[in-house]
Design a protein around this motif. Sequence first.
Motif, PDB file in Angstrom:
ATOM      1  N   PHE A 161       0.671  -1.144   0.357  1.00  0.00           N
ATOM      2  CA  PHE A 161      -0.213  -0.379  -0.211  1.00  0.00           C
ATOM      3  C   PHE A 161       0.842   1.685  -0.151  1.00  0.00           C
ATOM      4  N   ALA A 162       2.363   1.479   0.340  1.00  0.00           N
ATOM      5  CA  ALA A 162       2.733   2.495   0.420  1.00  0.00           C
ATOM      6  C   ALA A 162       2.540   3.365  -1.019  1.00  0.00           C
ATOM      7  N   PHE A 163       2.787   2.720  -2.504  1.00  0.00           N
ATOM      8  CA  PHE A 163       3.077   3.497  -3.544  1.00  0.00           C
ATOM      9  C   PHE A 163       1.373   3.643  -3.870  1.00  0.00           C
ATOM     10  N   GLY A 164       0.875   4.944  -4.226  1.00  0.00           N
ATOM     11  CA  GLY A 164      -0.173   4.634  -5.040  1.00  0.00           C
ATOM     12  C   GLY A 164      -1.120   5.443  -3.582  1.00  0.00           C
ATOM     13  N   CYS A 165      -2.775   5.371  -4.491  1.00  0.00           N
ATOM     14  CA  CYS A 165      -3.939   5.816  -3.235  1.00  0.00           C
ATOM     15  C   CYS A 165      -4.332   4.466  -2.340  1.00  0.00           C
ATOM     16  N   HIS A 166      -3.764   3.940  -2.131  1.00  0.00           N
ATOM     17  CA  HIS A 166      -4.499   2.165  -1.306  1.00  0.00           C
ATOM     18  C   HIS A 166      -3.700   2.809   0.039  1.00  0.00           C
ATOM     19  N   GLN A 167      -3.171   3.997   0.729  1.00  0.00           N
ATOM     20  CA  GLN A 167      -2.567   3.567   2.663  1.00  0.00           C
ATOM     21  C   GLN A 167      -3.934   3.600   3.566  1.00  0.00           C
ATOM     22  N   ILE A 168      -4.864   4.320   2.922  1.00  0.00           N
ATOM     23  CA  ILE A 168      -6.408   4.369   3.221  1.00  0.00           C
ATOM     24  C   ILE A 168      -6.807   2.621   3.804  1.00  0.00           C
ATOM     25  N   GLU A 169      -6.465   1.749   2.746  1.00  0.00           N
ATOM     26  CA  GLU A 169      -6.359  -0.060   3.131  1.00  0.00           C
ATOM     27  C   GLU A 169      -5.318   0.156   4.327  1.00  0.00           C
ATOM     28  N   GLY A 170      -4.384   0.394   4.210  1.00  0.00           N
ATOM     29  CA  GLY A 170      -3.626   0.167   5.823  1.00  0.00           C
ATOM     30  C   GLY A 170      -3.742   0.504   7.393  1.00  0.00           C
ATOM     31  N   PHE A 171      -4.225   1.719   7.344  1.00  0.00           N
ATOM     32  CA  PHE A 171      -4.901   1.990   8.309  1.00  0.00           C
ATOM     33  C   PHE A 171      -6.156   1.172   8.868  1.00  0.00           C
ATOM     34  N   LEU A 172      -7.067   1.212   7.401  1.00  0.00           N
ATOM     35  CA  LEU A 172      -8.440  -0.125   8.440  1.00  0.00           C
ATOM     36  C   LEU A 172      -8.130  -1.208   7.920  1.00  0.00           C
ATOM     37  N   ASP A 173      -7.026  -1.926   7.401  1.00  0.00           N
ATOM     38  CA  ASP A 173      -6.425  -2.838   7.411  1.00  0.00           C
ATOM     39  C   ASP A 173      -5.639  -2.989   9.498  1.00  0.00           C
ATOM     40  N   ARG A 174      -5.271  -2.386   9.604  1.00  0.00           N
ATOM     41  CA  ARG A 174      -4.219  -2.454  10.677  1.00  0.00           C
ATOM     42  C   ARG A 174      -5.657  -2.117  12.038  1.00  0.00           C
ATOM     43  N   ASN A 175      -6.163  -1.263  11.883  1.00  0.00           N
ATOM     44  CA  ASN A 175      -7.681  -1.622  13.018  1.00  0.00           C
ATOM     45  C   ASN A 175      -8.530  -2.940  13.256  1.00  0.00           C
ATOM     46  N   ARG A 176      -8.220  -3.120  11.423  1.00  0.00           N
ATOM     47  CA  ARG A 176      -9.374  -4.426  11.714  1.00  0.00           C
ATOM     48  C   ARG A 176      -8.381  -5.743  11.882  1.00  0.00           C
ATOM     49  N   THR A 177      -7.135  -6.184  11.763  1.00  0.00           N
ATOM     50  CA  THR A 177      -6.384  -7.153  11.949  1.00  0.00           C
ATOM     51  C   THR A 177      -5.656  -6.651  13.163  1.00  0.00           C
ATOM     52  N   GLY A 178      -4.481  -5.264  14.237  1.00  0.00           N
ATOM     53  CA  GLY A 178      -3.866  -5.257  14.510  1.00  0.00           C
ATOM     54  C   GLY A 178      -2.364  -5.725  13.877  1.00  0.00           C
ATOM     55  N   PHE A 179      -2.583  -5.766  12.956  1.00  0.00           N
ATOM     56  CA  PHE A 179      -1.047  -6.182  12.223  1.00  0.00           C
ATOM     57  C   PHE A 179      -0.677  -4.693  11.166  1.00  0.00           C
ATOM     58  N   PRO A 180       0.212  -3.960  11.406  1.00  0.00           N
ATOM     59  CA  PRO A 180       2.041  -4.567  11.947  1.00  0.00           C
ATOM     60  C   PRO A 180       1.111  -4.366  13.896  1.00  0.00           C
ATOM     61  N   VAL A 181       2.391  -4.839  14.132  1.00  0.00           N
ATOM     62  CA  VAL A 181       1.913  -5.438  15.742  1.00  0.00           C
ATOM     63  C   VAL A 181       2.343  -3.794  16.519  1.00  0.00           C
ATOM     64  N   GLN A 182       1.588  -2.762  16.946  1.00  0.00           N
ATOM     65  CA  GLN A 182       2.420  -1.455  17.390  1.00  0.00           C
ATOM     66  C   GLN A 182       3.075  -1.977  18.854  1.00  0.00           C
ATOM     67  N   SER A 183       4.111  -0.875  18.233  1.00  0.00           N
ATOM     68  CA  SER A 183       5.471  -1.055  19.219  1.00  0.00           C
ATOM     69  C   SER A 183       5.023  -0.097  20.276  1.00  0.00           C
ATOM     70  N   PRO A 184       6.038  -0.898  21.385  1.00  0.00           N
ATOM     71  CA  PRO A 184       5.838  -0.512  22.908  1.00  0.00           C
ATOM     72  C   PRO A 184       6.830   0.658  22.912  1.00  0.00           C
ATOM     73  N   VAL A 185       8.490   0.762  21.778  1.00  0.00           N
ATOM     74  CA  VAL A 185       9.352   1.729  22.154  1.00  0.00           C
ATOM     75  C   VAL A 185       9.298   2.886  20.409  1.00  0.00           C
ATOM     76  N   TYR A 186       9.144   4.158  20.413  1.00  0.00           N
ATOM     77  CA  TYR A 186       9.673   4.390  19.810  1.00  0.00           C
ATOM     78  C   TYR A 186      11.558   3.272  18.348  1.00  0.00           C
ATOM     79  N   SER A 187      10.440   4.036  17.084  1.00  0.00           N
ATOM     80  CA  SER A 187      11.500   3.388  16.709  1.00  0.00           C
ATOM     81  C   SER A 187      13.294   3.799  16.613  1.00  0.00           C
ATOM     82  N   THR A 188      13.898   5.171  17.554  1.00  0.00           N
ATOM     83  CA  THR A 188      15.143   5.342  17.779  1.00  0.00           C
ATOM     84  C   THR A 188      15.943   4.586  18.690  1.00  0.00           C
ATOM     85  N   ASP A 189      14.984   3.629  19.747  1.00  0.00           N
ATOM     86  CA  ASP A 189      15.061   3.310  21.030  1.00  0.00           C
ATOM     87  C   ASP A 189      15.776   2.004  20.392  1.00  0.00           C
TER      88      ASP A 189
END
Length: 174
Positions: free
Chosen positions: A93-121
């Motif tokens: 979904f990174a290319f084109g106009c489907h980023q909204i699908e990534g948002f909806l899928d994240r809410n629907r499936t819980g994947f990708p898993v949410q990190s407990p720390v920020y990416s610089t940790d």
Amino acid sequence: NAAVFVETPLDPVDFLSVAESYFLQAEADLRYFGGLKAQSLYESGVTAAFTATGNASAAPGFLAGAYAWGAEMEGGVKLDLLSQVLRQKWASFAFGCHQIEGFLDRNRTGFPVQSPVYSTDPSYIPGQFVVSSTSVLSPAGQLPQRLPYPYDELSRNTNAPPASAVTDPVWWAK
């Protein structure tokens, strides 16, 4: 400094990309039909995603390497097959106009898993979803669960539902 997606009224609209179709089929096959066709559908989805970005020649190496069926890792742990399908669908979904699908899928499936720390940790695991360091949602660490209705919709449509906080789950996620 973020990239801005630009489209014109004359641009074609893909309601469903070829890659997304294959990934959805692979997900359904894994969830409901024992996964007998999932690998083939997954590989077709990856190939279609690479083809859509003009990189079709890179797909075979991708599918034979670290992202081969059943081989994808996250933090030293092998992903289950459904998570592997969802990750590659999300990446497509990174290319084109489907980023909204990534948002909806994240809410629907819980994947990708949410990190407990920020990416610089130093303990951050690549591939996990990170809450923006500039997020204003409270309490900290929350992610939006819904898209707000635009003001014009709320002010002009008498049938529009009342405004809800972006952190309130949508009706099907309650």
